[in-house]
Design a protein around this motif. Structure first.
Motif, mmCIF file in Angstrom:
data_model
loop_
_atom_site.group_PDB
_atom_site.id
_atom_site.type_symbol
_atom_site.label_atom_id
_atom_site.label_comp_id
_atom_site.label_asym_id
_atom_site.label_seq_id
_atom_site.Cartn_x
_atom_site.Cartn_y
_atom_site.Cartn_z
ATOM 1 N N THR A 164 0.836 -1.216 0.000
ATOM 2 C CA THR A 164 0.000 0.000 0.000
ATOM 3 C C THR A 164 0.862 1.254 0.000
ATOM 4 O O THR A 164 0.557 2.225 -0.700
ATOM 5 N N ARG A 165 1.955 1.237 0.759
ATOM 6 C CA ARG A 165 2.832 2.416 0.821
ATOM 7 C C ARG A 165 3.432 2.720 -0.549
ATOM 8 O O ARG A 165 3.537 3.879 -0.943
ATOM 9 N N LEU A 166 3.785 1.698 -1.286
ATOM 10 C CA LEU A 166 4.385 1.898 -2.604
ATOM 11 C C LEU A 166 3.332 2.120 -3.695
ATOM 12 O O LEU A 166 3.677 2.325 -4.858
ATOM 13 N N GLY A 167 2.070 2.037 -3.327
ATOM 14 C CA GLY A 167 1.007 2.278 -4.296
ATOM 15 C C GLY A 167 0.795 1.134 -5.274
ATOM 16 O O GLY A 167 0.187 1.322 -6.322
ATOM 17 N N VAL A 168 1.313 -0.045 -4.936
ATOM 18 C CA VAL A 168 1.150 -1.199 -5.814
ATOM 19 C C VAL A 168 -0.302 -1.665 -5.784
ATOM 20 O O VAL A 168 -0.916 -1.900 -6.824
ATOM 21 N N LEU A 169 -0.848 -1.801 -4.575
ATOM 22 C CA LEU A 169 -2.229 -2.239 -4.382
ATOM 23 C C LEU A 169 -2.811 -1.498 -3.184
ATOM 24 O O LEU A 169 -2.077 -1.110 -2.276
ATOM 25 N N SER A 170 -4.118 -1.363 -3.193
ATOM 26 C CA SER A 170 -4.776 -0.849 -1.986
ATOM 27 C C SER A 170 -4.918 -2.013 -1.017
ATOM 28 O O SER A 170 -4.777 -3.181 -1.403
ATOM 29 N N GLU A 171 -5.248 -1.727 0.237
ATOM 30 C CA GLU A 171 -5.411 -2.800 1.207
ATOM 31 C C GLU A 171 -6.548 -3.735 0.790
ATOM 32 O O GLU A 171 -6.428 -4.955 0.902
ATOM 33 N N ALA A 172 -7.610 -3.178 0.262
ATOM 34 C CA ALA A 172 -8.732 -4.000 -0.208
ATOM 35 C C ALA A 172 -8.296 -4.911 -1.355
ATOM 36 O O ALA A 172 -8.722 -6.072 -1.440
ATOM 37 N N GLU A 173 -7.445 -4.396 -2.241
ATOM 38 C CA GLU A 173 -6.954 -5.212 -3.360
ATOM 39 C C GLU A 173 -6.052 -6.343 -2.863
ATOM 40 O O GLU A 173 -6.109 -7.461 -3.393
ATOM 41 N N VAL A 174 -5.231 -6.071 -1.858
ATOM 42 C CA VAL A 174 -4.359 -7.105 -1.293
ATOM 43 C C VAL A 174 -5.221 -8.244 -0.735
ATOM 44 O O VAL A 174 -4.996 -9.416 -1.045
ATOM 45 N N VAL A 175 -6.210 -7.881 0.068
ATOM 46 C CA VAL A 175 -7.087 -8.875 0.677
ATOM 47 C C VAL A 175 -7.860 -9.635 -0.401
ATOM 48 O O VAL A 175 -7.991 -10.857 -0.347
#
Length: 178
Positions: free
Chosen positions: A45-56
């Motif tokens: 999330t910090r690097l803007g790769v994915l949002s937390e929702a996208e990770v989950v």
């Protein structure tokens, strides 16, 4: 710290990873779980790769895919055992039974009796292990939590499948090619 030039599946690696303080994730669900650890979420999330929702979401999709793939593998294995391996084994078993009976009726030794005994034992074991695999599969499928289902697939179902596979391989070495 993670570079290892040996066999990553060996006991040597298990010991080396422990010595280096590295996790040794042997099962897919364990490895997939790493994407939703706080550290992974934070970096992504910090690097803007994915949002937390996208990770989950990606984690859940991968778990569901893992479960679905293993369910397909179990179904394929059941079909192969039930429609190819067992019929071939039963046919060969019947042939050996007739051969042993004919030899005994003729009053001559029946050296194929040893093959018949071995085949009978393997067939009984395969039937038992096939039933265990089916039972473990049904237990896994009865769960509603995909993570728990994945864990059961990775442990009990996979172990049962491996045991069925070992017996099928042993039977292949005993049953006539045709």
């Amino acid at each position: 710290n993670i570079r290892f030039e040996g066999n990553g599946y060996s006991e040597e690696w298990v010991k080396e990873a422990e010595k280096r303080g590295l996790p040794n994730l042997r099962k897919t669900p364990e490895a997939l779980k790493q994407i939703v650890t706080p550290a992974s979420k934070e970096v992504l999330t910090r690097l803007g790769v994915l949002s937390e929702a996208e990770v989950v979401s990606r984690y859940h999709v991968r778990i569901e895919r893992y479960v679905k793939n293993l369910a397909i593998e179990v179904d394929s294995m059941r079909q192969i055992i039930d429609t190819m391996i067992m019929p071939a084994c039963y046919a060969y078993h019947g042939s050996l039974c007739q051969s042993v009976a004919a030899a005994k009726a003729a009053g001559v030794p029946a050296p194929q009796s040893d093959s018949l005994s071995k085949l009978t034992t393997l067939l009984q074991s395969l039937n038992e292990k096939r039933a265990v695999m089916e039972n473990e599969f049904r237990k896994a499928e009865s769960l509603h939590d995909e993570e728990e289902k994945a864990k059961l697939y990775a442990t009990n179902v996979s172990k049962a499948m491996f045991e069925v596979r070992e017996l099928a391989d042993s039977l292949e070495a005993v049953v006539a090619d045709e």
